[in-house]
Design a protein around this motif. Sequence first.
Motif, PDB file in Angstrom:
ATOM      1  N   LEU A  47       0.840  -1.203   0.000  1.00 11.23           N
ATOM      2  CA  LEU A  47       0.000   0.000   0.000  1.00 11.23           C
ATOM      3  C   LEU A  47       0.878   1.257   0.000  1.00 11.23           C
ATOM      4  CD1 LEU A  47      -2.766  -1.211   2.478  1.00 11.23           C
ATOM      5  CD2 LEU A  47      -2.916  -0.974  -0.014  1.00 11.23           C
ATOM      6  N   PRO A  48       0.303   2.395  -0.420  1.00 14.99           N
ATOM      7  CA  PRO A  48       1.139   3.561  -0.705  1.00 14.99           C
ATOM      8  C   PRO A  48       1.728   4.261   0.522  1.00 14.99           C
ATOM      9  CG  PRO A  48      -1.167   4.143  -0.869  1.00 14.99           C
ATOM     10  CD  PRO A  48      -1.121   2.652  -0.704  1.00 14.99           C
ATOM     11  N   VAL A  49       2.776   5.037   0.244  1.00 11.21           N
ATOM     12  CA  VAL A  49       3.441   5.880   1.246  1.00 11.21           C
ATOM     13  C   VAL A  49       3.609   7.254   0.612  1.00 11.21           C
ATOM     14  CG1 VAL A  49       4.672   3.983   2.354  1.00 11.21           C
ATOM     15  CG2 VAL A  49       5.690   5.107   0.374  1.00 11.21           C
ATOM     16  N   PHE A  50       3.966   8.247   1.424  1.00 14.40           N
ATOM     17  CA  PHE A  50       4.061   9.614   0.895  1.00 14.40           C
ATOM     18  C   PHE A  50       5.241  10.361   1.522  1.00 14.40           C
ATOM     19  CE2 PHE A  50       1.958  13.953   0.266  1.00 14.40           C
ATOM     20  CZ  PHE A  50       2.055  13.924  -1.118  1.00 14.40           C
ATOM     21  N   PRO A  51       6.462   9.968   1.163  1.00 14.17           N
ATOM     22  CA  PRO A  51       7.644  10.613   1.741  1.00 14.17           C
ATOM     23  C   PRO A  51       8.214  11.739   0.872  1.00 14.17           C
ATOM     24  CG  PRO A  51       8.318   8.667   0.548  1.00 14.17           C
ATOM     25  CD  PRO A  51       6.827   8.812   0.320  1.00 14.17           C
ATOM     26  N   MET A  52       9.199  12.424   1.399  1.00 18.35           N
ATOM     27  CA  MET A  52      10.034  13.308   0.576  1.00 18.35           C
ATOM     28  C   MET A  52      11.489  13.067   0.978  1.00 18.35           C
ATOM     29  SD  MET A  52       9.282  16.995   2.347  1.00 18.35           S
ATOM     30  CE  MET A  52      10.422  17.678   3.548  1.00 18.35           C
ATOM     31  N   ALA A  53      12.401  13.316   0.031  1.00 19.21           N
ATOM     32  CA  ALA A  53      13.823  13.143   0.343  1.00 19.21           C
ATOM     33  C   ALA A  53      14.296  14.344   1.158  1.00 19.21           C
ATOM     34  CB  ALA A  53      14.630  13.039  -0.941  1.00 19.21           C
ATOM     35  N   LEU A  54      15.277  14.112   2.004  1.00 20.92           N
ATOM     36  CA  LEU A  54      15.887  15.196   2.783  1.00 20.92           C
ATOM     37  C   LEU A  54      17.091  15.751   2.029  1.00 20.92           C
ATOM     38  CD1 LEU A  54      15.925  13.461   6.277  1.00 20.92           C
ATOM     39  CD2 LEU A  54      14.436  15.348   5.561  1.00 20.92           C
ATOM     40  N   ARG A  55      17.557  16.893   2.499  1.00 18.98           N
ATOM     41  CA  ARG A  55      18.850  17.409   2.011  1.00 18.98           C
ATOM     42  C   ARG A  55      20.009  16.696   2.686  1.00 18.98           C
ATOM     43  NH1 ARG A  55      19.022  20.742  -2.343  1.00 18.98           N
ATOM     44  NH2 ARG A  55      17.016  21.757  -2.473  1.00 18.98           N
ATOM     45  N   LYS A  56      19.690  15.938   3.712  1.00 20.09           N
ATOM     46  CA  LYS A  56      20.736  15.190   4.421  1.00 20.09           C
ATOM     47  C   LYS A  56      20.971  13.902   3.655  1.00 20.09           C
ATOM     48  CE  LYS A  56      19.321  17.145   8.838  1.00 20.09           C
ATOM     49  NZ  LYS A  56      20.516  17.892   9.214  1.00 20.09           N
ATOM     50  N   GLU A  57      22.223  13.522   3.533  1.00 23.73           N
ATOM     51  CA  GLU A  57      22.508  12.416   2.622  1.00 23.73           C
ATOM     52  C   GLU A  57      23.722  11.604   3.047  1.00 23.73           C
ATOM     53  OE1 GLU A  57      23.011  14.796  -0.876  1.00 23.73           O
ATOM     54  OE2 GLU A  57      25.156  15.085  -0.523  1.00 23.73           O
ATOM     55  N   VAL A  58      23.806  10.404   2.471  1.00 24.80           N
ATOM     56  CA  VAL A  58      25.010   9.583   2.587  1.00 24.80           C
ATOM     57  C   VAL A  58      25.867   9.890   1.367  1.00 24.80           C
ATOM     58  CG1 VAL A  58      25.892   7.213   2.431  1.00 24.80           C
ATOM     59  CG2 VAL A  58      23.950   7.736   3.930  1.00 24.80           C
ATOM     60  N   ARG A  59      27.158  10.066   1.576  1.00 24.78           N
ATOM     61  CA  ARG A  59      28.087  10.280   0.461  1.00 24.78           C
ATOM     62  C   ARG A  59      29.125   9.168   0.445  1.00 24.78           C
ATOM     63  NH1 ARG A  59      29.138  16.842   0.789  1.00 24.78           N
ATOM     64  NH2 ARG A  59      26.995  17.380   0.227  1.00 24.78           N
ATOM     65  N   ILE A  60      29.433   8.686  -0.726  1.00 21.22           N
ATOM     66  CA  ILE A  60      30.536   7.729  -0.868  1.00 21.22           C
ATOM     67  C   ILE A  60      31.504   8.263  -1.919  1.00 21.22           C
ATOM     68  CG2 ILE A  60      31.211   5.371  -1.386  1.00 21.22           C
ATOM     69  CD1 ILE A  60      28.566   4.350  -0.482  1.00 21.22           C
ATOM     70  N   LEU A  61      32.663   8.646  -1.469  1.00 17.26           N
ATOM     71  CA  LEU A  61      33.749   8.988  -2.395  1.00 17.26           C
ATOM     72  C   LEU A  61      34.414   7.674  -2.762  1.00 17.26           C
ATOM     73  CD1 LEU A  61      35.327  12.038  -0.592  1.00 17.26           C
ATOM     74  CD2 LEU A  61      34.419  12.034  -2.933  1.00 17.26           C
ATOM     75  N   PHE A  62      34.626   7.436  -4.048  1.00 14.79           N
ATOM     76  CA  PHE A  62      35.207   6.129  -4.385  1.00 14.79           C
ATOM     77  C   PHE A  62      36.102   6.179  -5.602  1.00 14.79           C
ATOM     78  CE2 PHE A  62      32.594   4.759  -8.043  1.00 14.79           C
ATOM     79  CZ  PHE A  62      31.515   5.640  -7.963  1.00 14.79           C
ATOM     80  N   ARG A  63      36.821   5.072  -5.749  1.00 20.24           N
ATOM     81  CA  ARG A  63      37.714   4.879  -6.880  1.00 20.24           C
ATOM     82  C   ARG A  63      37.639   3.401  -7.262  1.00 20.24           C
ATOM     83  NH1 ARG A  63      42.314   7.939  -8.290  1.00 20.24           N
ATOM     84  NH2 ARG A  63      43.437   6.814  -9.892  1.00 20.24           N
ATOM     85  N   PRO A  64      37.295   3.098  -8.514  1.00 21.57           N
ATOM     86  CA  PRO A  64      37.188   1.695  -8.923  1.00 21.57           C
ATOM     87  C   PRO A  64      38.527   0.986  -8.770  1.00 21.57           C
ATOM     88  CG  PRO A  64      36.250   3.143 -10.599  1.00 21.57           C
ATOM     89  CD  PRO A  64      36.958   4.024  -9.610  1.00 21.57           C
ATOM     90  N   ARG A  65      38.486  -0.316  -8.503  1.00 18.00           N
ATOM     91  CA  ARG A  65      39.695  -1.131  -8.423  1.00 18.00           C
ATOM     92  C   ARG A  65      39.739  -2.080  -9.623  1.00 18.00           C
ATOM     93  NH1 ARG A  65      42.127  -1.826  -3.476  1.00 18.00           N
ATOM     94  NH2 ARG A  65      42.747  -3.898  -4.167  1.00 18.00           N
ATOM     95  N   ASP A  66      40.890  -2.736  -9.804  1.00 15.51           N
ATOM     96  CA  ASP A  66      40.993  -3.675 -10.917  1.00 15.51           C
ATOM     97  C   ASP A  66      40.621  -5.090 -10.492  1.00 15.51           C
ATOM     98  OD1 ASP A  66      41.722  -1.786 -12.762  1.00 15.51           O
ATOM     99  OD2 ASP A  66      43.841  -1.865 -12.151  1.00 15.51           O
ATOM    100  N   ASP A  67      40.534  -5.316  -9.185  1.00 21.89           N
ATOM    101  CA  ASP A  67      40.148  -6.651  -8.708  1.00 21.89           C
ATOM    102  C   ASP A  67      38.741  -6.595  -8.090  1.00 21.89           C
ATOM    103  OD1 ASP A  67      40.440  -5.327  -6.338  1.00 21.89           O
ATOM    104  OD2 ASP A  67      42.327  -6.295  -5.769  1.00 21.89           O
ATOM    105  N   ALA A  68      38.364  -7.666  -7.389  1.00 20.83           N
ATOM    106  CA  ALA A  68      36.984  -7.747  -6.871  1.00 20.83           C
ATOM    107  C   ALA A  68      36.886  -7.336  -5.400  1.00 20.83           C
ATOM    108  CB  ALA A  68      36.468  -9.170  -7.052  1.00 20.83           C
TER     109      ALA A  68
END
Length: 411
Positions: A47-68
Motif C-alpha cells: 500500500l502507498p506511502v508519501f515521503p520526501m527526500a531530505l537534504r541530508k545524505e550519505v556520500r561515498i567517495l570512491f575509486r574503482p579497483r581492478d580486482d573484486a
Amino acid sequence: MKESWKAHGLDRPGEVFKGHFGTFPTHLSRAPGRVNLIGEHTDYNGLPVFPMALRKEVRILFRPRDDALVRVRNALAEFPPRDFELSHRIEPYPPGDWGNYLKAACQALAQRLGPLRGLDALVSSSVPVASGLSSSSALVIAMAQALLAANELHLPLLELAEEMARAERYTGTQGGGMDQAIALGARQGHASRIEFKPLRLFHTPIPKGWSFVVAHTLARAEKSGPVQAAYNERAQSCREALALVSLALGGRGEEATESLSYRDLLLRFPVADLLRLGEDALPPLLFRRFRHVVTEAARVYAAEEAMAQGDLFTFGILMDASHESLRNDYEVSSPELDRLVELAREGGAAGARLTGAGFGGCMVALAHSGRAERVVASLAKGYFQGKVAGKALDEVLFLAEAGPGAEVTVL
Ligand code: GLA
C-alpha cells in the motif's frame, strides 16, 4: 544549495581518502535520507506511502579497483573499516554490523550482473543514524550506485529501487520498498506518493508556506538491532490478518480469496465495510493492526489530495490521525515520540506524527511557515533543553527541505 562537507565531519575529504588508500577518489555517489510524511507501515503490505527526500545524505567517495575487492572506510569512528570480496554469495557480518548494508547492495548486484570489479570507498553521512530517516537505505543506494558506476553499468531507476529493497532483506529486516524508491526517485521540492507492485512514483509540489519540522527523540531505533524483531512481527501480523480476512470472504461465497492483497481489498470494498469485515473475522489484536493498515492507506490518498489543494489544515488532521493509529492500533510509538508530537502541536503545528518505523527515531510536524519557528522553539524548550545545544541541536531538530534523488558524479 548543496550541503557542505562539514556536515559530514570531513573538512578535506579528498585528503582523507588519500590518507586511507594512497590516491584520490574519482567519483562521488550520494543518496538522501527521507522523511515520510504519511503512510507508515503500509509499504510492506503493498500500500502507498508519501515521503520526501531530505537534504541530508550519505556520500561515498570512491575509486574503482581492478580486482573484486571492496574496501570501505567510514568518516565516523563508530563504524570500523570493512573489506570484503565481491561474489554472488557474500558471507554476512554478525547481525547489526554496519557492513551488512554494503554487502547487501554488493551481493545483489553481483548476483544480477555477474563478476564485478570492486572499489575503494570513503563513506560519510549527515543523516542521523538509526533515526527513522532511512540512513541505512541511503547507504545501500549510495553503495549500489557506486558499484554500478565503477563497472560502467546502469540499471533503470525503478528496477534498481526494487532490487535494492529486496537486497536490504540480507540484513534481516523484512522491510518494504519506500526508502530505496524515494532515495532514488525523489524530486526536489516535491513529496512523492509511491505505489508498489509495480513500483511507481507520483510527485506533488510542496506548497509555498508549508514547513515540515523534524525532531529526533534521541532514542535510536536500530533497524538492524532490537527493533528488527518488533518490525518483522508487525509484518507477520499483517499477513495473518490478510489471510484470515480473505478466508472469511471465501466463507461468504466471494470468489478466489487466497491471493487477495490489501490493495485488492481496498479496491473492492469501502474502508468502513472492510473494518466491519475485519472486526468479525479477526481476533482483537490482529484487528487493530488491520485497522491501522487500511485506514492509513486511505489517509495517504487524502493527504496527497490535501497537499495538491494547498489544504494545510486537512493535511495536519490526517497526520494527527496517523499518529493516533500508529500509537493505539499499531503500537509502534513511544513516550518520547508522543511527547514530541504533543509539544509540536502546542507550538502551533497543524499536525504531527512519528515517522519511519517508530519505536524511537523521529517525529515530523507540519506548520505554516510563519509558525514553524514557534514549533521549533516549543520543541527546543520542552524536549531538548538541558539535553542538546548549539550545533548538535540543529542535527536533531530541523526544518526539512525536500531534496533531489540520488546521483553519481565524476570528480
Ligand atoms: C522502515 C522501513 C520502511 C517502512 C517503514 C514504516 O523505515 O524501512 O520500508 O516499512 O519502516 O513505514
